[in-house]
Design a protein around this motif. Structure first.
Motif, PDB file in Angstrom:
ATOM      1  N   TRP A   1     -22.675  -8.270   5.125  1.00  0.00           N
ATOM      2  CA  TRP A   1     -21.225  -8.266   4.874  1.00  0.00           C
ATOM      3  C   TRP A   1     -20.515  -8.421   6.220  1.00  0.00           C
ATOM      4  O   TRP A   1     -20.651  -7.590   7.111  1.00  0.00           O
ATOM      5  CB  TRP A   1     -20.835  -6.955   4.202  1.00  0.00           C
ATOM      6  CG  TRP A   1     -19.370  -6.775   3.922  1.00  0.00           C
ATOM      7  CD1 TRP A   1     -18.416  -7.737   3.815  1.00  0.00           C
ATOM      8  CD2 TRP A   1     -18.683  -5.521   3.731  1.00  0.00           C
ATOM      9  NE1 TRP A   1     -17.196  -7.194   3.534  1.00  0.00           N
ATOM     10  CE2 TRP A   1     -17.328  -5.827   3.472  1.00  0.00           C
ATOM     11  CE3 TRP A   1     -19.096  -4.193   3.714  1.00  0.00           C
ATOM     12  CZ2 TRP A   1     -16.369  -4.836   3.236  1.00  0.00           C
ATOM     13  CZ3 TRP A   1     -18.145  -3.211   3.468  1.00  0.00           C
ATOM     14  CH2 TRP A   1     -16.803  -3.525   3.230  1.00  0.00           C
TER      15      TRP A   1
ATOM     16  N   THR B   1     -24.776  -9.483  -6.397  1.00  0.00           N
ATOM     17  CA  THR B   1     -25.150  -9.425  -4.978  1.00  0.00           C
ATOM     18  C   THR B   1     -26.668  -9.557  -4.825  1.00  0.00           C
ATOM     19  O   THR B   1     -27.167 -10.131  -3.847  1.00  0.00           O
ATOM     20  CB  THR B   1     -24.681  -8.091  -4.368  1.00  0.00           C
ATOM     21  OG1 THR B   1     -23.273  -7.974  -4.524  1.00  0.00           O
ATOM     22  CG2 THR B   1     -25.060  -7.992  -2.896  1.00  0.00           C
TER      23      THR B   1
ATOM     24  N   TYR C   1     -28.258  -7.908   1.923  1.00  0.00           N
ATOM     25  CA  TYR C   1     -26.886  -8.419   1.875  1.00  0.00           C
ATOM     26  C   TYR C   1     -26.238  -8.190   3.232  1.00  0.00           C
ATOM     27  O   TYR C   1     -26.302  -7.077   3.788  1.00  0.00           O
ATOM     28  CB  TYR C   1     -26.108  -7.702   0.774  1.00  0.00           C
ATOM     29  CG  TYR C   1     -24.635  -7.998   0.760  1.00  0.00           C
ATOM     30  CD1 TYR C   1     -24.141  -9.231   0.323  1.00  0.00           C
ATOM     31  CD2 TYR C   1     -23.708  -7.021   1.159  1.00  0.00           C
ATOM     32  CE1 TYR C   1     -22.776  -9.488   0.294  1.00  0.00           C
ATOM     33  CE2 TYR C   1     -22.343  -7.271   1.129  1.00  0.00           C
ATOM     34  CZ  TYR C   1     -21.885  -8.504   0.700  1.00  0.00           C
ATOM     35  OH  TYR C   1     -20.545  -8.759   0.674  1.00  0.00           O
TER      36      TYR C   1
ATOM     37  N   LEU D   1     -19.628  -3.893  -4.496  1.00  0.00           N
ATOM     38  CA  LEU D   1     -20.537  -5.019  -4.588  1.00  0.00           C
ATOM     39  C   LEU D   1     -20.986  -5.195  -6.035  1.00  0.00           C
ATOM     40  O   LEU D   1     -21.509  -4.274  -6.649  1.00  0.00           O
ATOM     41  CB  LEU D   1     -21.763  -4.790  -3.707  1.00  0.00           C
ATOM     42  CG  LEU D   1     -21.510  -4.584  -2.205  1.00  0.00           C
ATOM     43  CD1 LEU D   1     -22.842  -4.368  -1.490  1.00  0.00           C
ATOM     44  CD2 LEU D   1     -20.762  -5.773  -1.618  1.00  0.00           C
TER      45      LEU D   1
END
Length: 637
Positions: free
Chosen positions: A605, A596, A603, A592
């Motif tokens: 994903w 980010t 975050y 990352l």
């Protein structure tokens, strides 16, 4: 939990401490009008071994290349730190600051730990054809000379003539001392002459007093003459100009042999130390003459008891230098000083190839009582040093050749540009010498699969810890090494291995060294050059790692199907590897980027692979300074 991370702090616009101007460019290199003053020295010193005094006649040739007319000059008087009323002694409650040898002398001087510092017999100014008594004041470790006629700008030049003497400190002197080894005295002579303060474009005269931390000096040319008892060997910075006057024919021949040998050659053997024939005369004194160009300092050591050996240093482009070691008989041994010249040669050759070529005619390692200290072309190490520690110490002290002897940063203000940079390049020498015999050296990076150095996390967790940018003398004793050495070096490891990568980092750092060789860079110059040549806006890293002690803490919050939620719970950001292990035992990784966290602290994903997830871990290789590893991994039931 909700992330406490605030991207507005981490990614706010950053104004670096030193501005861009005609002297210092936006790309971190010296600007088109960069200037630097010059100080050259001629020194005639006589060592009085009975009185333990040094008497010197000094001439400083000072050139004002600045655009400013100078009505006065400031001179450093570092021997004054040993006065009982010195700032350095008073600030520490009477305890002597600085280094102490790792070996006690066999017979020491009476327990007196102060001197009168420099005692001046005369101070004169020579300007043009006029020589007159100087108007000066002394304040602690500084002298101000008030000029009858100001020194003109853009090349104005004058000479300062100083005759002085001082009492040489005993082993308690730290960086300079005399002490008694088993077979004779050793005099380590550093900070032995008044020298010019730096006048630069950043703050005019930089007159920080000498209270324990190291140095900031102008470059110039040195001729120095040292008169000592004839039974003594003298080792010093630069080139011995008059070997025929002070060495036997046998020693001269062996020295020439060493200049062409990759194996260590003895100039004066262990068996010859007590042989009068190893000296060209048996009584009176001899004067040793050394010369060194383009340096900021010179030091020397003298003893009747030195063993002396040497070998050739092979430099880039076919150039050569000479690695030498001098040490008392008790230091000899296959795991000790017998290896000193080999370690010196290897270190100089490797750093010259990887970073910037060594420029001076010799590199001398000296065993004495002022151990663990570095100067241009010379290091002082300990009489009892041996084993892996001796290798690491030799590599570290000679690594200082590059920082700050070649790249002349201000050690009193910015220790990380001295100790941190040097500790960083040590890693390479330890990893490569003799196939990694003494590696890995892990002052500043993770051990394989292990945890980061405790000292670094303690710094990040300590609300009282100074930042890397703090003045060197401001570090509390227990935090000096963790901050300036280890956090400073670990920042370089993160830059090279995790942020820029070796290819971009090495290019940028080599250019920084080349651009600022024999010049005076500031932290801002380093920051700008690494950004410009590394091709990355690193303001978030400078702010988090250098200007603050921010913590790094990235956590795996939850796994929902093929979605992984990760949060930033610290204020420091770094490129972060995340590894997913699937229930079929396959794995995938993503790194990352710092972006980010550009606008958020959480975050999500979504993986393309829909195979059920077994576990997710951040920083699986333990290469980042994560403050709380208990939240780095989550397993799916």
């Amino acid at each position: 939990m909700e992330s406490p991370y605030d991207p507005r702090l981490t990614f706010a616009p950053l104004t670096l401490p030193s501005p861009v101007n005609v002297y210092r460019s936006s790309n971190g290199a010296p600007g088109p009008n960069y200037w630097q003053n010059e100080a050259s020295y001629e020194l005639h010193a006589a060592l009085d071994t009975a009185a333990k005094e040094l008497h010197t006649d000094e001439t400083i040739t000072y050139t004002n290349n600045s655009p400013d007319v100078l009505p006065s000059l400031w001179v450093q008087l570092e021997q004054n730190i040993y006065r009982k009323d010195s700032r350095g002694l008073l600030m520490s409650g009477g305890a002597r600051r600085g280094r102490r040898a790792n070996a006690e002398p066999v017979a020491a001087a009476p327990e007196k730990t102060t001197t009168e510092g420099y005692e001046f017999d005369s101070v004169e100014i020579e300007s043009g054809k006029q020589t007159s008594k100087a108007d000066y004041i002394v304040n602690d470790t500084r002298m101000q000379i008030r000029l009858a006629e100001p020194l003109r700008s853009h090349g104005g030049q004058l000479k300062i003539h100083i005759k002085y003497h001082y009492q040489i400190p005993g082993v308690w002197g730290g960086r300079t001392s005399w002490g008694m080894s088993k077979q004779g005295e050793i005099y380590d002579m550093a900070q032995w002459y008044p020298r010019m303060c730096v006048y630069d474009d950043l703050r005019g005269w930089d007159t920080l007093p000498y209270i324990g931390s190291e140095f900031y000096l102008e470059y110039g040319h040195f001729d120095y003459f040292v008169t000592v008892p004839s039974n003594m060997i003298v080792a010093g910075s630069g080139e011995l100009v008059n070997p025929k006057d002070v060495l036997t024919k046998t020693e001269i021949d062996r020295l020439e042999q060493a200049r062409n040998s990759d194996k260590t050659v003895y100039i004066r053997t262990l068996a010859e130390v007590n042989d009068p024939a190893s000296r060209p005369k048996q009584d009176g004194t001899l004067t040793w003459h050394f010369h060194m160009d383009h340096t900021r300092d010179v030091v020397w050591s003298a003893s009747p008891t030195f063993v002396w050996d040497a070998a050739r240093i092979n430099l880039p482009d076919g150039k050569k230098s000479l690695a030498m070691s001098v040490y008392p008989p008790e230091s000899a041994g296959p795991d000790a000083w017998d290896k000193s010249t080999e370690y010196t040669k290897d270190t100089i050759e490797r750093f010259s190839k990887h970073w910037y070529p060594y420029q001076w005619p010799a590199a001398v390692s000296i065993a004495g009582f002022s151990s663990g200290m570095e100067y241009p072309g010379v290091v002082f190490d300990g009489i009892t040093d041996k084993g892996p520690f001796f290798f690491w110490l030799t590599a570290h002290e000679f690594g200082h050749t590059w920082f700050p002897m070649i790249v002349g940063s201000n050690e009193r203000r910015h220790a990380f540009m001295d100790e941190g940079f040097n500790t960083f390049i040590d890693i390479e020498e330890s990893a490569e010498y003799a196939g990694g015999k003494y590696g890995p050296k892990r002052d500043s990076e993770y051990s394989a699969g292990g945890e980061p150095p405790d000292m670094i996390l303690k710094v990040l967790d300590n609300p009282d810890a100074p930042t890397v940018m703090a003045p060197a003398d401001a570090y509390p004793m227990q935090l000096g090494h963790p901050v300036s050495y280890f956090k400073g070096a670990y920042g370089m490891v993160l830059l090279r291995e995790q942020i820029l990568g070796p290819e971009r980092f090495d290019w940028a750092f080599r250019k920084y060294i080349k651009d600022w060789a024999y010049k005076h860079p500031s932290p801002s110059d380093f920051f700008r050059e690494m950004e410009s040549e590394g091709g990355e806006d690193l303001s978030w890293f400078w702010r988090g790692w250098y200007l603050n002690n921010w913590k790094y803490d990235v956590a795996v919050d939850k796994i929902e199907g093929s979605q992984v939620t990760i949060s930033n719970r610290g204020q420091l950001v770094l490129p972060t590897t995340v590894e997913v292990t699937f229930k079929d035992s396959t794995k995938t990784r993503v790194k990352l980027p710092v972006e980010t966290w550009l606008s958020k602290g959480t975050y999500v994903w979504t993986l393309e692979n829909k195979t059920p997830i077994a576990s997710v871990v951040v920083d699986p290789d333990h290469v980042l300074p994560d403050d709380n590893r208990s939240n780095n991994e989550k397993k799916q039931e």
